[in-house]
Design an enzyme around this catalytic site. Structure first.
Site: not given
Ligand code: NOJ
Length: 709
Positions: A270-271
């Site tokens: 994820d980011y």
């Protein structure tokens, strides 16, 4: 090569040949996702200003959140024409419940209990998304949720693993359509692996501490369903799970996801979740991050650049192997190949993609979705409205277009049909009321529709909320409207279950719309006016009070369960100030029909391993409207080697009955429905006695007994 079999990710000869030409830097480049054009920064700021040069050098594998056609073309042209090997880029975006046409938020979609609808909606979403030149959507989010304080419940399929698994498969099929190279297919990504929905206190990004049994019983099944449907990507979760960050969790990514669940596609972080393992206090610097996340099994790094900066050095030091790197690169290349990007890197680039957006057919599908997802929570004969009866329209959401919800990609509020517009379009007479005119102008009326809600920005990522009631000023409006003595129809728009306990007595009917999207008013009008009966069923329990959270239907029993015959008895599991029961249970939802359940019986009272047992239930619609009923079947183990939930959903059927009609519904029980993880964590049945329960929702069930032999 155009791959038809999405389950297999074996690299083609062509991709293996391509790999053999790549330098180490180019290989590492395929593992990098750049956020060059991302306008919304949702984590650490990472400098991607050098992206164009990096693409030319073959050091970027994919780009996040680009949606301008010119930018897409320019980036792809740069990769194909100016990098040494011309490997095309992947373009990924969060298209969660619509690209340009907003469908109801995913939590609302799950209320349909209709995998076919969800598959058709996903096709509609993929149609617009693919025409925008994008390749991968970060959807579906299949995190099991039990806590409405968490803002991301809006993206989920609710609290039940069985229903969520069916819907996950529907999303994946709808997006990927069996062959990614088809013009309107996009790759799906199930997320967030794993446990994100169990963030403590519902606070965003918080710690997750759940047992392995809970993981296996309720958290993993929807992921497995996605994998079985051929999903091409899995995203890791931000959270720590049982003391290891998910993104650096070898047990989770390698042992479970790859070895046990058989996932062969791309694992993306994820980011900036890689770098964040420093904050989680399991790594000291970015080199350590790169090492741990690579070792855990990560293929593709979103936004942060630890692989980019350190993998070469780690290989030189012999800490990680180039063979393993090769496997990871091949997964990315295989996805590009399956999408047909080596045949046509410019697939789905149009001069004017706008002509494919917001088509009438897409909007009709969005309206159908509204009609099938709104849940009627109460109706004391206030609905449907009488034909052409003048109604009062009151409250801030009568004209609000803030009903598309978060993660709405390029959907615009200005395209939303409001409730008021829908009344106008239908030429249904109404009086627009405000606080000053409420008393005087409503005298001639029978019914006032009060539309309330939370703003779109109050749910979604980063929007955990501890207070789940509507604002005091909105609650006051309902009470004021009630004082007029008219029928009060409450329509609530929200990204999560809100606490309606105080308001409920002041409303004669309640429609819970969540955030229905572009066709909001149009769909709602058809429900209010009785052209369609509401049929949505809750997939997330509505608490009576925030203090009950987590409150969910498939809980264990406790050794001292609450006793309705002795509610005041102190030494039972209860609260002294609020009930144990939620306000509305899982599976609940009313229709304009009046259904009676009777004659529930089993064809046999025992079930052998290779046999089946039929469950019959007779339904009669005593109402004056035809309606769709969702008949639900749950089981409860009367004993087992480990404690099992008081109810587990195992099947459901949707049955349409005209007014006065009677039908018998039949379910088939199989041995597999009774399996659970036993004391040794083996997925098995035990030869014991079970309740089989049938009814309209988890709080109103008729039980029979079956013995497994
Ligand atoms: C963070 C979110 O957790 C994830 O769901 C999303 O796909 C990425 N950002 C990319 O926007």
């Amino acid at each position: 090569m155009k791959s038809n079999t999405l389950k297999s990710s074996s690299p083609s000869v062509k991709m293996s040949a391509l790999l053999s030409q790549m330098t180490l830097e180019e290989k590492i480049g395929q593992l990098q996702q750049s956020a060059y054009f991302s306008t919304v920064v949702t984590g650490h700021v990472v400098d991607h200003s050098g992206t164009i040069e990096a693409i030319k050098a073959g050091r970027v594998g994919s780009v996040l959140s680009v949606h301008d056609e010119r930018d897409l073309k320019m980036l792809q042209k740069t990769a194909v024409e100016e990098s040494r090997l011309g490997i095309p880029l992947l373009f990924m975006f969060d298209v969660i419940h619509g690209y340009k046409t907003a469908f109801p938020i995913n939590l609302a979609l799950s209320n349909s209990w209709d995998p076919d609808l969800v598959e058709r909606v996903s096709r509609g979403v993929a149609y617009e998304t693919s025409h925008a030149g994008l390749h991968v959507t970060f959807s579906p989010m299949v995190d099991l949720v039990r806590d409405p304080r968490w803002g991301r419940v809006m993206e989920s399929n609710g609290e039940d693993p069985y229903l969520s698994s069916l819907l996950t498969q529907a999303y994946v099929k709808g997006y990927q359509q069996d062959d990614l190279a088809q013009p309107h297919a996009i790759a799906a990504c199930v997320k967030h692996f794993a446990g994100y929905g169990f963030a403590e206190a519902g606070r965003e990004y918080n710690t997750v501490d759940v047992s392995e049994r809970t993981l296996r019983s309720v958290v993993f099944p929807p992921f497995q369903a996605g994998i079985d449907a051929g999903v091409r990507m899995v995203m890791t979760a931000f959270n720590v799970i049982n003391d290891r960050p998910a993104t650096a969790n070898r047990w989770l990514l390698n042992d479970v996801l790859r070895d046990e669940m058989g996932f062969q596609g791309v694992i993306i972080s994820d980011y900036t979740s890689t770098e964040e393992i420093i904050q989680h206090k399991v790594a000291t610097d970015t080199k350590d991050v790169a090492y741990q996340c690579f070792e855990a099994g990560l293929d593709h790094e979103m936004v942060s650049q630890t692989f980019q900066h350190h993998l070469k050095e780690l290989i030189a030091e012999g800490k990680i192997s180039e063979e393993t790197l090769n496997e990871r690169v091949l997964r990315i290349l295989t996805l590009k190949e399956q999408l047909g990007l080596f045949d046509n890197p410019y697939r789905n680039f149009y001069e004017d993609s706008a002509q494919y957006m917001l088509l009438e057919t897409t909007k009709a599908l969005a309206q159908e979705a509204v009609e099938k997802t709104v849940v009627m929570l109460k109706n004391d004969d206030a609905l449907p409205l009488k034909p052409k009866q003048t109604v009062g329209l009151f409250g801030p959401f009568i004209e609000s277009q803030d009903v598309i919800g978060e993660w709405a990609a390029l959907c615009e509020k200005s395209d939303v049909i409001t409730l008021k517009q829908a009344f106008d379009q239908a030429k249904h007479p109404y009086v627009l009321l405000d606080e000053t005119t409420l008393d005087t102008r409503s005298r001639e009326l029978d019914t006032i529709i009060v539309a309330l809600g939370e703003a779109g920005s109050e749910a979604g990522e980063g929007n955990s909320k501890a207070k789940l009631r509507l604002s005091a000023s909105q609650e006051a409006l309902v009470k004021k409207a009630h004082q007029t003595g008219k029928n009060i129809v409450l329509v609530v728009f929200a990204g999560r279950p809100l606490i309606l306990t105080e308001l409920e007595p002041f409303a004669d009917a309640i429609l819970y719309a969540y955030q229905p999207g572009t066709m909001s008013g149009a769909g709602l009008y058809r429900l209010l006016s009785g052209q369609v009966s509401p049929s949505g069923r809750l997939t997330l329990t509505f608490p009576y009070h925030e203090g009950q959270i987590p409150v969910y239907y498939n809980h264990l029993n406790t050794g001292r369960p609450f006793d309705h015959a002795r509610p005041e008895y102190r030494y039972n599991s209860r609260f002294i100030d609020i009930p144990n029961e939620p306000l509305y249970p899982f599976g609940f939802g009313l229709t304009y029909g009046q259904f009676e359940y009777s004659d529930v019986f089993l064809s046999k009272d025992h079930l052998r391993e290779d046999d089946t047992v039929k469950v019959y239930v007779t339904l009669k619609n005593h109402g004056s409207h035809g309606a769709l009923e969702t008949v639900q079947l749950y089981i409860e183990a009367q004993s087992f080697s480990v404690s099992r939930p008081v109810n587990e959903l195992k099947a459901f059927k949707q049955v349409y009955l005209d007014a006065g009609e009677e039908k018998t519904t039949v379910f088939t029980l199989t041995n597999a429905m009774f399996k659970a993880f036993n004391i040794d964590m083996a997925w098995t049945t035990e030869q014991r006695s079970y309740f089989v329960k049938v009814g309209p929702h988890s709080g109103a069930l008729i039980a029979r007994t079956v013995q497994l032999t």
